[in-house]
Scaffold this active site. Sequence first.
Site, PDB file in Angstrom:
ATOM      1  CE  LYS A  82       3.652  34.480   7.737  1.00  0.00           C
ATOM      2  NZ  LYS A  82       5.091  34.483   7.435  1.00  0.00           N
ATOM      3  NE  ARG A 250      20.222  35.005  16.283  1.00  0.00           N
ATOM      4  CZ  ARG A 250      20.190  33.676  16.290  1.00  0.00           C
ATOM      5  NH1 ARG A 250      20.096  33.031  17.439  1.00  0.00           N
ATOM      6  NH2 ARG A 250      20.234  33.010  15.166  1.00  0.00           N
TER       7      ARG A 250
END
Length: 276
Positions: A82, A250
């Site tokens: 990241k 989800r």
Amino acid sequence: MSRNLNEPQEPAVETAIAPVLVQPEPLDEPAPAPLEALASEGIPSRFCCFVTGTDTEIGKTLVSAAILHKLVEGGLRACGMKPVAAGAELRDGELHNEDADMLAAAGNVHLQQNITTPFLLREPAAPHIAAALEGVTIEAVPILAAYTEILAASDAVVVEGVGGFRVPFNDTFDSADLAAQLNLPVILVVGMRLGCISHALLTIEAIIARGLVLAGWVANTADPEMRFFDENVEALAARIPAPLLGVVPRLEHATAAHAAPYIDLAGLPGWPSSRA
């Protein structure tokens, strides 16, 4: 100079550090300049990708971690990166960012934090604002140098972008510029909610305009109450010039292990399908 491999053309094969994923035919793209030295040293090719999204908070980290999980399950040395993370808190004397920590937990190559996240910023704001508050300038060189170190220590690298595809880092450098300099195949995470079709298509235009390869896309359920979910996925699939790699619902427990079964990269060139 990168070629747009998402437009029809005759396939060609070139030597590369990381396999570049092409649609519809596989071929390799020249490695970015900072990595040419590694190629001359005989370091083998490996699976690498750049994960971006249609917006912030739409599941990039979950998908990136799921990809790492699958690679680790296949016996590869896999590391997440990241490069820029905004929103960190001090715990036990160290700064922690939720996204960076999730990638670190999903991979099995553990390097120093300043390598996997060269720019870790405290303020949860747009990176150029968070960096300015700390008197930091986000630049490409430290990120590219860190990526080279990660690549040398790993069989596979998953680089997660920040926010959407074009997020400012400073006055002249943004996340799209970073993606172009890394020159990795791009996996797009589409946050499934109202407006996602336009967001996705505009993002794809920006990706291809920089000569990058769109390797595939993942539909992630950002709004579980979204109406006409399947119809929106079908509309996107009809318009995106790359394969749909999965539809993530989800999840009650949004972990790499729970998301991984919903993503299938085995058909992509360069993916170690025989092992993961």
